[in-house]
Write an enzyme that holds these catalytic residues in place. Structure first.
Site, PDB file in Angstrom:
ATOM      1  CB  THR A 132      -0.903  -0.019   1.250  1.00  0.00           C
ATOM      2  OG1 THR A 132      -1.516   1.250   1.413  1.00  0.00           O
ATOM      3  CG2 THR A 132      -0.113  -0.309   2.528  1.00  0.00           C
ATOM      4  CG  ASP A 133      -1.167   4.997  -0.929  1.00  0.00           C
ATOM      5  OD1 ASP A 133      -1.707   4.384   0.010  1.00  0.00           O
ATOM      6  OD2 ASP A 133      -1.771   5.857  -1.611  1.00  0.00           O
ATOM      7  CD  GLU A 134      -3.456   3.614   4.507  1.00  0.00           C
ATOM      8  OE1 GLU A 134      -3.222   3.564   5.726  1.00  0.00           O
ATOM      9  OE2 GLU A 134      -4.597   3.605   4.032  1.00  0.00           O
ATOM     10  CE1 TYR A 158      -3.487  -2.596   5.743  1.00  0.00           C
ATOM     11  CE2 TYR A 158      -3.315  -0.256   5.227  1.00  0.00           C
ATOM     12  CZ  TYR A 158      -3.382  -1.573   4.815  1.00  0.00           C
ATOM     13  OH  TYR A 158      -3.331  -1.874   3.470  1.00  0.00           O
ATOM     14  CE  LYS A 162      -0.093  -4.543   3.028  1.00  0.00           C
ATOM     15  NZ  LYS A 162      -0.455  -5.900   2.465  1.00  0.00           N
ATOM     16  CB  VAL A 214     -17.558  13.368   6.249  1.00  0.00           C
ATOM     17  CG1 VAL A 214     -16.263  14.034   5.803  1.00  0.00           C
ATOM     18  CG2 VAL A 214     -18.393  12.945   5.046  1.00  0.00           C
TER      19      VAL A 214
HETATM   20  P1  NAD Z   1      -9.758  -7.253   2.161  1.00  0.00           P
HETATM   21  O1  NAD Z   1      -9.762  -6.972   3.620  1.00  0.00           O
HETATM   22  O2  NAD Z   1     -10.980  -6.972   1.357  1.00  0.00           O
HETATM   23  O3  NAD Z   1      -9.376  -8.790   1.897  1.00  0.00           O
HETATM   24  C1  NAD Z   1      -8.378  -9.430   2.600  1.00  0.00           C
HETATM   25  C2  NAD Z   1      -8.549 -10.932   2.394  1.00  0.00           C
HETATM   26  O4  NAD Z   1      -7.486 -11.608   3.096  1.00  0.00           O
HETATM   27  C3  NAD Z   1      -9.853 -11.478   2.970  1.00  0.00           C
HETATM   28  O5  NAD Z   1     -10.457 -12.348   2.041  1.00  0.00           O
HETATM   29  C4  NAD Z   1      -9.421 -12.239   4.218  1.00  0.00           C
HETATM   30  O6  NAD Z   1     -10.253 -13.339   4.524  1.00  0.00           O
HETATM   31  C5  NAD Z   1      -8.029 -12.691   3.820  1.00  0.00           C
HETATM   32  N1  NAD Z   1      -7.155 -12.955   4.970  1.00  0.00           N
HETATM   33  C6  NAD Z   1      -6.986 -12.183   6.081  1.00  0.00           C
HETATM   34  N2  NAD Z   1      -6.105 -12.754   6.918  1.00  0.00           N
HETATM   35  C7  NAD Z   1      -5.683 -13.898   6.312  1.00  0.00           C
HETATM   36  C8  NAD Z   1      -4.758 -14.911   6.666  1.00  0.00           C
HETATM   37  N3  NAD Z   1      -4.094 -14.876   7.820  1.00  0.00           N
HETATM   38  N4  NAD Z   1      -4.559 -15.930   5.808  1.00  0.00           N
HETATM   39  C9  NAD Z   1      -5.238 -15.995   4.632  1.00  0.00           C
HETATM   40  N5  NAD Z   1      -6.141 -15.083   4.266  1.00  0.00           N
HETATM   41  C10 NAD Z   1      -6.356 -14.030   5.081  1.00  0.00           C
HETATM   42  O7  NAD Z   1      -8.503  -6.464   1.589  1.00  0.00           O
HETATM   43  P2  NAD Z   1      -8.287  -5.791   0.162  1.00  0.00           P
HETATM   44  O8  NAD Z   1      -8.798  -4.409   0.195  1.00  0.00           O
HETATM   45  O9  NAD Z   1      -8.754  -6.725  -0.880  1.00  0.00           O
HETATM   46  O10 NAD Z   1      -6.696  -5.706   0.144  1.00  0.00           O
HETATM   47  C11 NAD Z   1      -5.916  -6.796  -0.367  1.00  0.00           C
HETATM   48  C12 NAD Z   1      -4.444  -6.422  -0.236  1.00  0.00           C
HETATM   49  O11 NAD Z   1      -4.183  -5.215  -0.956  1.00  0.00           O
HETATM   50  C13 NAD Z   1      -4.006  -6.152   1.204  1.00  0.00           C
HETATM   51  O12 NAD Z   1      -2.712  -6.682   1.360  1.00  0.00           O
HETATM   52  C14 NAD Z   1      -3.986  -4.637   1.311  1.00  0.00           C
HETATM   53  O13 NAD Z   1      -3.037  -4.218   2.257  1.00  0.00           O
HETATM   54  C15 NAD Z   1      -3.574  -4.257  -0.097  1.00  0.00           C
HETATM   55  N6  NAD Z   1      -4.041  -2.952  -0.567  1.00  0.00           N
HETATM   56  C16 NAD Z   1      -5.345  -2.585  -0.468  1.00  0.00           C
HETATM   57  C17 NAD Z   1      -5.763  -1.359  -0.984  1.00  0.00           C
HETATM   58  C18 NAD Z   1      -7.210  -0.923  -0.913  1.00  0.00           C
HETATM   59  O14 NAD Z   1      -7.514   0.225  -1.271  1.00  0.00           O
HETATM   60  N7  NAD Z   1      -8.150  -1.768  -0.520  1.00  0.00           N
HETATM   61  C19 NAD Z   1      -4.836  -0.500  -1.593  1.00  0.00           C
HETATM   62  C20 NAD Z   1      -3.502  -0.912  -1.664  1.00  0.00           C
HETATM   63  C21 NAD Z   1      -3.114  -2.132  -1.168  1.00  0.00           C
HETATM   64  O1  DAU Z   2      -4.146   3.983   0.486  1.00  0.00           O
HETATM   65  C1  DAU Z   2      -4.357   2.590   0.372  1.00  0.00           C
HETATM   66  C2  DAU Z   2      -5.209   2.120   1.526  1.00  0.00           C
HETATM   67  O2  DAU Z   2      -6.524   2.599   1.263  1.00  0.00           O
HETATM   68  C3  DAU Z   2      -5.205   0.618   1.702  1.00  0.00           C
HETATM   69  O3  DAU Z   2      -3.916   0.199   2.054  1.00  0.00           O
HETATM   70  C4  DAU Z   2      -6.192   0.200   2.796  1.00  0.00           C
HETATM   71  O4  DAU Z   2      -6.252  -1.207   2.889  1.00  0.00           O
HETATM   72  C5  DAU Z   2      -7.555   0.733   2.427  1.00  0.00           C
HETATM   73  O5  DAU Z   2      -8.481   0.436   3.445  1.00  0.00           O
HETATM   74  C6  DAU Z   2      -7.497   2.254   2.221  1.00  0.00           C
HETATM   75  O6  DAU Z   2      -7.206   2.931   3.469  1.00  0.00           O
HETATM   76  P1  DAU Z   2      -7.950   4.294   3.874  1.00  0.00           P
HETATM   77  O7  DAU Z   2      -7.879   4.472   5.339  1.00  0.00           O
HETATM   78  O8  DAU Z   2      -7.489   5.426   3.008  1.00  0.00           O
HETATM   79  O9  DAU Z   2      -9.440   3.900   3.379  1.00  0.00           O
HETATM   80  P2  DAU Z   2     -10.887   4.136   4.028  1.00  0.00           P
HETATM   81  O10 DAU Z   2     -11.885   3.756   2.973  1.00  0.00           O
HETATM   82  O11 DAU Z   2     -11.001   3.520   5.370  1.00  0.00           O
HETATM   83  O12 DAU Z   2     -10.920   5.711   4.198  1.00  0.00           O
HETATM   84  C7  DAU Z   2     -10.719   6.577   3.084  1.00  0.00           C
HETATM   85  C8  DAU Z   2     -10.759   8.003   3.623  1.00  0.00           C
HETATM   86  O13 DAU Z   2     -12.095   8.287   4.052  1.00  0.00           O
HETATM   87  C9  DAU Z   2      -9.871   8.210   4.837  1.00  0.00           C
HETATM   88  O14 DAU Z   2      -9.315   9.517   4.788  1.00  0.00           O
HETATM   89  C10 DAU Z   2     -10.834   8.099   6.017  1.00  0.00           C
HETATM   90  C11 DAU Z   2     -12.144   8.631   5.453  1.00  0.00           C
HETATM   91  N1  DAU Z   2     -13.374   8.030   6.009  1.00  0.00           N
HETATM   92  C12 DAU Z   2     -13.462   6.669   6.053  1.00  0.00           C
HETATM   93  C13 DAU Z   2     -14.584   6.060   6.588  1.00  0.00           C
HETATM   94  C14 DAU Z   2     -14.687   4.565   6.657  1.00  0.00           C
HETATM   95  C15 DAU Z   2     -14.405   8.843   6.434  1.00  0.00           C
HETATM   96  O15 DAU Z   2     -14.322  10.084   6.358  1.00  0.00           O
HETATM   97  N2  DAU Z   2     -15.527   8.243   6.961  1.00  0.00           N
HETATM   98  C16 DAU Z   2     -15.653   6.897   7.070  1.00  0.00           C
HETATM   99  O16 DAU Z   2     -16.685   6.418   7.593  1.00  0.00           O
END
Ligand code: NAD
Ligand code: DAU
Length: 354
Positions: A132-134, A158, A162, A214
């Site tokens: 992730t970019d985080e 988190y 990562k 928000v």
């Molecule tokens: P998600 O939470 O939707 O899915 C995660 C999956 O991993 C789930 O199906 C869960 O059951 C499985 N899992 C959790 N723990 C496990 C374990 N110990 N063994 C096997 N499976 C396990 O997450 P996502 O949003 O699909 O993200 C997938 C990957 O991409 C993550 O590594 C996350 O850090 C990365 N990522 C997500 C985003 C985003 O915006 N969602 C952006 C950049 C990177």
């Molecule tokens: O940047 C990549 C990341 O993006 C991934 O690594 C994470 O897995 C993914 O969950 C996401 O993280 P964020 O924290 O950016 O995503 P989230 O959707 O939780 O929140 C997006 C933005 O919106 C953040 O600034 C928090 C805000 N937010 C979120 C929720 C859930 C709100 O304002 N209200 C809300 O209820």
């Protein structure tokens, strides 16, 4: 075949669906099925012999060893993780367990497997870690976007977990010569996104007549990428990435949260107008900010474009319209994911605020 972990979740399930759309190469999908794992995401693959699902933990060394020995994949793509920042604030332990310890065990299993391979099998093996970019921390409005050389500065449990897993992956390349690749992507959105994250939460709450919470002033900036574009970037890195390298993936789409929420409301106003004729934007409610909330993320995706020719296919306008339409067309999926567990989370996170 390839072994993909965490592919019952949001991005992993999109990845497997797209992979099997474009390739005959089989996938073995290992997922623990936490609250975020949902086999309904993969329902379209029912009966497809190219997809095999195994419920299991990436930290279960015996299971992973057995699967590697049995299926002999040419690559591992690691999506498995705890992924929600707010949950990591309430309870970091699962994040350390899966993202750090789990990734370590997966790397160890992969190392043992890879070291025993010979010839082309050994030369062609890849371990792709999805990150992730985080991990880069937060930016001020005038800072340049994150590049692959931006120092790591994670701010939440988190992102720290990562970052830790990324360091392990890097170390396995430098120490053991393991053929690893890492991608660091910005915020994804699209089908199968669990409605604890901003965009699907806003859609689901809007339709249910609930508040749209928000955090803080809503001016935190994220860079948004349609999930299918993230999947195409991962396929491209797997195909042509330089071993040991990291690739930033982003949509060149920086937007403040409040603008995202207003865009979702406007699309819902158009596609599923409220019965009273008012805008869903009336449901927007500012609530207490996330502790340690990162102010801005921005990805410089020049390297993956220049070196591998990847660029996103969707603009934010086209991607968000498809996404809102998908949620409107998939009411059963939305209903099923809002289980008892989901309601408990919403009460814990928003009970006092929303
Ligand atoms: P998600 O939470 O939707 O899915 C995660 C999956 O991993 C789930 O199906 C869960 O059951 C499985 N899992 C959790 N723990 C496990 C374990 N110990 N063994 C096997 N499976 C396990 O997450 P996502 O949003 O699909 O993200 C997938 C990957 O991409 C993550 O590594 C996350 O850090 C990365 N990522 C997500 C985003 C985003 O915006 N969602 C952006 C950049 C990177
Ligand atoms: O940047 C990549 C990341 O993006 C991934 O690594 C994470 O897995 C993914 O969950 C996401 O993280 P964020 O924290 O950016 O995503 P989230 O959707 O939780 O929140 C997006 C933005 O919106 C953040 O600034 C928090 C805000 N937010 C979120 C929720 C859930 C709100 O304002 N209200 C809300 O209820």
């Amino acid at each position: 075949m390839i072994l993909v972990t965490g592919a019952a979740g949001f991005i992993g399930s999109n990845f497997v669906i797209d992979w099997l759309d474009q390739s005959e190469e089989a996938v073995i999908n290992v997922d623990k099925l936490t609250y975020a794992g949902n086999l309904e995401n993969l329902a379209g693959l029912k009966g497809d012999a190219r997809h095999q699902f195994v419920q299991g933990d990436i930290g279960d060394r015996a299971l992973i060893d057995k699967l590697l020995a049995e299926h002999k994949p040419r690559a591992i793509v690691n999506f498995a993780a705890e992924s929600h920042v707010d949950r990591s604030i309430h309870g970091p332990e699962d994040f350390i367990q899966t993202n750090v310890v789990g990734t370590f065990h997966l790397l160890e299993a992969a190392r043992g497997y890879w070291q025993a391979l010979e010839g082309d099998d050994r030369k062609n093996f890849r371990f792709l870690h999805v990150s992730t970019d985080e991990v880069y921390g937060t930016l001020s409005p005038s800072d340049p976007a994150f590049t692959e050389t931006t120092p790591y500065a994670p701010n939440s449990p988190y992102s720290a977990s990562k970052a830790s897993s990324d360091h392990l992956v890097r170390a396995y390349h430098h120490t053991y010569g393991m053929p690893v690749l890492t991608t660091n992507c910005s915020n994804n959105y699209g089908p199968f996104h669990f409605p604890e994250k901003l965009i699907p939460l806003m859609i689901v709450n809007a339709l249910a007549g609930k508040n749209l919470p928000v955090y803080g002033d809503g001016m935190q900036v994220r860079d948004w990428l349609y999930v299918k574009d993230h999947c195409s970037a991962i396929r491209r890195v797997l195909e042509a990435g330089q071993l040991g390298e990291t690739y930033n993936v982003g949509g060149w789409n920086e937007k403040p949260n409040i603008e995202i929420v207003k865009t979702v409301c406007a699309l819902l106003d158009e596609l599923r107008p409220r019965a009273d004729g008012k805008s869903y934007a009336e449901q927007i409610t500012y609530v207490t900010d996330r502790p340690g909330h990162d102010r801005r993320y921005a990805i410089d995706a020049t390297k993956i474009h220049r070196e591998l020719g990847w660029k996103p296919a969707e603009t934010f306008d086209t991607g968000i319209r498809k996404t809102v339409a998908w949620y409107l067309e998939n009411e059963a999926w939305v209903q099923h994911v809002q289980s008892g567990d989901y309601r408990q989370w919403v009460d814990l996170q928003y009970g006092a605020k929303a």
